[in-house]
Design a protein around this motif. Structure first.
Motif, mmCIF file in Angstrom:
data_model
loop_
_atom_site.group_PDB
_atom_site.id
_atom_site.type_symbol
_atom_site.label_atom_id
_atom_site.label_comp_id
_atom_site.label_asym_id
_atom_site.label_seq_id
_atom_site.Cartn_x
_atom_site.Cartn_y
_atom_site.Cartn_z
ATOM 1 N N ASN A 282 -10.630 -26.743 23.572
ATOM 2 C CA ASN A 282 -9.534 -26.474 22.640
ATOM 3 C C ASN A 282 -10.037 -25.773 21.378
ATOM 4 N N HIS A 283 -11.268 -26.080 21.011
ATOM 5 C CA HIS A 283 -11.833 -25.482 19.811
ATOM 6 C C HIS A 283 -12.171 -24.006 20.005
ATOM 7 N N VAL A 284 -12.708 -23.660 21.188
ATOM 8 C CA VAL A 284 -13.218 -22.292 21.372
ATOM 9 C C VAL A 284 -12.190 -21.315 21.933
ATOM 10 N N GLN A 285 -11.111 -21.815 22.546
ATOM 11 C CA GLN A 285 -10.194 -20.884 23.219
ATOM 12 C C GLN A 285 -9.545 -19.904 22.246
ATOM 13 N N GLN A 286 -9.464 -20.285 20.982
ATOM 14 C CA GLN A 286 -8.879 -19.381 19.975
ATOM 15 C C GLN A 286 -9.710 -18.108 19.815
ATOM 16 N N HIS A 287 -10.995 -18.159 20.199
ATOM 17 C CA HIS A 287 -11.866 -16.994 20.042
ATOM 18 C C HIS A 287 -11.812 -16.045 21.243
ATOM 19 N N TRP A 288 -11.305 -16.505 22.375
ATOM 20 C CA TRP A 288 -11.436 -15.740 23.613
ATOM 21 C C TRP A 288 -10.696 -14.405 23.564
ATOM 22 N N MET A 289 -9.590 -14.351 22.845
ATOM 23 C CA MET A 289 -8.815 -13.110 22.783
ATOM 24 C C MET A 289 -8.845 -12.497 21.394
ATOM 25 N N GLY A 290 -9.819 -12.913 20.590
ATOM 26 C CA GLY A 290 -9.987 -12.304 19.283
ATOM 27 C C GLY A 290 -9.083 -12.919 18.240
ATOM 28 N N ARG A 291 -9.146 -12.348 17.062
ATOM 29 C CA ARG A 291 -8.359 -12.894 15.947
ATOM 30 C C ARG A 291 -6.868 -12.723 16.190
ATOM 31 N N GLN A 292 -6.472 -11.576 16.771
ATOM 32 C CA GLN A 292 -5.063 -11.357 17.087
ATOM 33 C C GLN A 292 -4.894 -11.604 18.581
ATOM 34 N N GLN A 293 -4.433 -12.789 18.908
ATOM 35 C CA GLN A 293 -4.424 -13.161 20.314
ATOM 36 C C GLN A 293 -3.375 -12.400 21.110
ATOM 37 N N ARG A 294 -2.300 -11.995 20.449
ATOM 38 C CA ARG A 294 -1.262 -11.263 21.177
ATOM 39 C C ARG A 294 -0.757 -10.102 20.330
ATOM 40 N N ARG A 295 -0.616 -8.947 20.933
ATOM 41 C CA ARG A 295 -0.005 -7.821 20.230
ATOM 42 C C ARG A 295 1.501 -8.035 20.133
ATOM 43 N N HIS A 296 2.088 -8.628 21.176
ATOM 44 C CA HIS A 296 3.523 -8.895 21.181
ATOM 45 C C HIS A 296 3.765 -10.393 21.040
ATOM 46 N N GLU A 297 4.694 -10.761 20.189
ATOM 47 C CA GLU A 297 5.059 -12.158 20.054
ATOM 48 C C GLU A 297 5.753 -12.643 21.325
ATOM 49 N N ARG A 298 5.377 -13.831 21.752
ATOM 50 C CA ARG A 298 5.987 -14.417 22.950
ATOM 51 C C ARG A 298 7.191 -15.244 22.538
ATOM 52 N N ALA A 299 8.296 -15.096 23.241
ATOM 53 C CA ALA A 299 9.513 -15.867 22.965
ATOM 54 C C ALA A 299 9.795 -16.796 24.136
ATOM 55 N N GLU A 300 9.895 -18.085 23.849
ATOM 56 C CA GLU A 300 10.249 -19.042 24.898
ATOM 57 C C GLU A 300 11.756 -18.975 25.112
ATOM 58 N N ALA A 301 12.145 -18.430 26.245
ATOM 59 C CA ALA A 301 13.568 -18.255 26.536
ATOM 60 C C ALA A 301 13.803 -18.556 28.017
ATOM 61 N N PRO A 302 13.807 -19.837 28.385
ATOM 62 C CA PRO A 302 13.979 -20.191 29.804
ATOM 63 C C PRO A 302 15.273 -19.620 30.372
ATOM 64 N N SER A 303 15.151 -18.975 31.504
ATOM 65 C CA SER A 303 16.308 -18.406 32.187
ATOM 66 C C SER A 303 15.939 -18.190 33.647
ATOM 67 N N ASN A 304 16.903 -17.835 34.449
ATOM 68 C CA ASN A 304 16.659 -17.580 35.860
ATOM 69 C C ASN A 304 16.893 -16.102 36.167
ATOM 70 N N CYS A 305 16.144 -15.598 37.118
ATOM 71 C CA CYS A 305 16.352 -14.227 37.577
ATOM 72 C C CYS A 305 15.834 -14.120 39.003
ATOM 73 N N ASP A 306 15.953 -12.942 39.585
ATOM 74 C CA ASP A 306 15.482 -12.695 40.947
ATOM 75 C C ASP A 306 14.351 -11.674 40.920
ATOM 76 N N LEU A 307 13.454 -11.805 41.890
ATOM 77 C CA LEU A 307 12.367 -10.835 42.057
ATOM 78 C C LEU A 307 12.504 -10.149 43.401
ATOM 79 N N LEU A 308 12.332 -8.840 43.409
ATOM 80 C CA LEU A 308 12.160 -8.060 44.635
ATOM 81 C C LEU A 308 10.669 -7.776 44.732
ATOM 82 N N VAL A 309 10.028 -8.190 45.814
ATOM 83 C CA VAL A 309 8.573 -8.175 45.908
ATOM 84 C C VAL A 309 8.101 -7.101 46.872
ATOM 85 N N GLY A 310 7.264 -6.206 46.396
ATOM 86 C CA GLY A 310 6.674 -5.190 47.254
ATOM 87 C C GLY A 310 7.396 -3.860 47.167
#
Length: 469
Positions: A282-310
C-alpha cells in the motif's frame, strides 16, 4: 539497432583451468567450515574461474546447478533485515553471468527445447533480480548493464514464446514463477522508490510482489494511447523512462507497462499475504505510475451496457444485423477508457488485445480495445481503452471479384480538414505491401490500395493507417 543475444554482457573466455566437476562438492564442503565471509569468497572465486573457462553445455549446466544449490544454502542466512555482505552480491552477479553464458551456448545449439530455454532465461533473470535486490538493500544503484541484460532476456523470451512457461525454483525470497513475472518484479521494485524504504522492507516487498506481478503486461507502444503509466524502452540501460522524458526510441522496443489487473488484485483478499506485506504494498503502489497517476479523472458511475466482441461481430452489428452480445456492468469510466465487470465464463472470448464495441441505449457505440483483464470471485474485470473515431464496416478483396473479408475503418477528423483513417484487420490476414480492394459497406465502388505497415497490433488484430483521398 537490433536487440540480439550477443549483446548479453558476459566476460571473455580466458581458458583458465577451473576446478574439475568431481572436486566441486569437496570445495563446497570445505568452504562451509569457514566463516560466512570467507566461505562466500571461496565460492565466488570458484564460480569466477568457471565463468571464464571453456566448458561444454552439459558441463556448465551441471556446474551451475551445483552452484545454485550452494547459493540456496547461503541465501538462508540473508533473510534478515541486515544488509548482505559484498561477497553475497558478487555471488548473485556471477550466477547471473554463468546462466547468461549457458543461454548463449543453448541458443547456439540446434533447436533448443522451449522448456530448457525458458529455464535458462528464468535462472539468468532471477539472479539479475537478486543482484538488483541486494544493491537496493545496501542503498546502491544497480549497474546499467543489469538493466540492459534484463531487457534483453525479456526480449528473447518474448520472441521465443517463453515468457509464461512456469519454472519451479525454490528460492528465498520467493521470485515469481515465470520469466515475465520475475522481470516485472524487477520493474516494480525499481518503480517503488526503493532508496526510501526502511531496512528489511526491500525483501518484504520482493516477496509480496511475487504472487501478483505476473498479472501486469508490457503492451506494444502506440503514440495515440494517452493512458498514463510507465514506459519501458528495451534498448535502454534503465528500468523505465522518466516521467518528464519525451519518447524518442524505436517503437519496436517500446512497451507501455499496463498495471490495471495487478492494481485490482492488490485490493483483493489475500490470506497468504502478511499484514507487513500489505502495508508495504500500500505504501509503494503510489509510486508505480508516477506523481500523476492518471491523466484522466476516473468517475465511478455504475451502469449496464452490452459488448460486441471481435472484429467479425462488430462488423455484423454495424451492418444492422443482430449478432450475440455480452451484458456487462460498467464500474468506472474516464475520457480514456473504462473498467467493466462481466461473468467469468466470458474469459475465453475477452482476451487482452481483443476489439470490442460498447453499446448502450443513450450513446453512440464506442470502439475499444481490451488492455488488461483479471479474474476473481466477483467475475471478470476488464480494462478498456477507447479508440477515438467513427467505426465503419468495410469489405476487402485481393481481386475485384475475389472472396470478401470483413474489416473496420476507424475514421477521426484531422486538424483543419479531412480525416485520419485506420483499417482494422484480423492479425496476419493480409501482409504489408499487398494490394487490396477496399469497399465501404454502403458503396458500390472499390478502391485499390497497398496495405501499409501496421501502426498498432495485438495478438488478435492490427490497425493500418490508410489514405483514402
Amino acid at each position: 539497432m537490433t536487440l540480439d543475444a550477443l549483446r548479453l554482457e558476459v566476460p571473455d573466455i580466458i581458458d583458465e583451468q577451473c576446478v574439475p566437476q568431481s572436486e566441486l562438492a569437496e570445495c563446497f564442503s570445505n568452504a562451509r567450515m569457514a566463516s560466512l565471509e570467507a566461505a562466500l569468497e571461496q565460492v565466488v572465486s570458484l564460480l569466477f574461474r568457471l565463468n571464464r573457462s571453456t566448458m561444454t553445455l552439459l558441463e556448465r549446466q551441471r556446474a551451475l546447478q551445483n552452484f545454485s544449490d550452494e547459493y540456496r544454502h547461503y541465501s538462508l542466512s540473508q533473510q534478515s533485515h541486515t544488509p548482505p555482505p559484498v561477497m553475497y552480491i558478487h555471488l548473485c552477479s556471477e550466477l547471473a553471468i554463468g546462466f547468461k553464458r549457458l543461454l548463449l551456448q543453448i541458443l547456439q545449439g540446434r533447436n533448443p527445447s522451449r522448456p530448457h530455454l525458458a529455464w535458462c532465461l528464468y535462472m539468468a533473470q532471477h539472479f539479475l533480480a537478486q543482484t538488483q535486490l541486494r544493491h537496493y538493500q545496501v542503498y546502491q544503484e544497480p549497474p546499467p548493464s543489469l538493466w540492459r541484460d534484463s531487457h534483453l532476456l525479456y526480449w528473447i523470451g518474448e520472441h521465443q514464446a517463453c515468457l509464461d512457461e512456469p519454472v519451479a525454483a525454490a528460492f528465498k525470497p520467493a521470485p515469481s514463477p515465470t520469466l515475465r513475472g520475475v522481470y516485472q518484479q524487477m520493474l516494480l521494485m525499481a518503480l517503488s522508490n526503493p532508496f526510501h524504504l526502511h531496512e528489511g522492507e526491500c525483501l518484504l516487498l520482493f516477496s509480496a510482489l511475487a504472487p501478483i506481478t505476473g498479472l501486469a503486461r508490457l503492451l506494444p507502444w502506440d503514440a495515440e494511447d494517452d493512458v498514463e503509466g510507465p514506459i519501458v524502452d528495451l534498448s535502454e540501460s534503465r528500468p523505465c523512462l522518466s516521467l518528464d522524458q519525451s519518447v524518442t526510441g524505436d517503437p519496436q522496443y517500446l512497451r507501455r507497462f499496463e498495471l490495471g489487473a495487478l492494481l485490482v488484485a492488490l485490493h483483493e483478499p489475500a490470506p497468504l499475504r502478511t499484514a507487513a506485506e500489505s502495508k508495504v504494498l500500500n505504501h509503494v503502489q503510489q509510486h508505480w505510475m508516477g506523481r500523476q497517476q492518471r491523466r484522466h479523472e476516473r468517475a465511478e458511475a455504475p451502469s449496464n451496457c452490452d459488448l460486441l466482441v471481435g472484429l467479425n461481430t462488430i462488423h455484423a452489428q454495424l451492418l444492422g444485423q443482430r449478432p450475440p452480445r455480452i451484458e456487462v456492468q460498467v464500474i468506472d469510466t474516464s475520457p480514456g477508457g473504462a473498467r467493466i465487470l462481466c461473468h467469468s465464463d466470458r474469459a475465453k472470448a475477452l482476451q487482452v488485445g481483443q476489439l470490442v464495441l460498447i453499446v448502450n441505449s443513450s450513446e453512440t457505440p464506442t470502439l475499444a480495445l481490451v488492455r488488461w483483464r483479471h479474474l476473481n470471485p466477483a467475475g471478470l474485470h476488464i480494462g478498456l481503452r477507447y479508440l477515438k473515431g467513427l467505426p465503419r464496416p468495410v469489405w476487402l478483396r485481393r481481386a475485384p471479384v475475389a472472396q470478401t473479408h470483413p474489416g473496420l475503418l476507424q475514421s477521426t477528423p484531422a486538424i483543419g480538414s479531412g480525416w485520419h483513417h485506420g483499417l482494422w484487420l484480423p492479425l496476419g490476414q493480409f501482409v504489408e505491401g499487398e494490394s487490396i480492394w477496399l469497399q465501404l459497406a454502403n458503396s458500390n465502388s472499390q478502391k485499390i490500395l497497398p496495405l501499409p505497415a501496421s501502426n498498432l497490433s495485438t495478438p488478435l488484430v492490427s490497425r493500418h493507417p490508410m489514405g483514402l483521398g
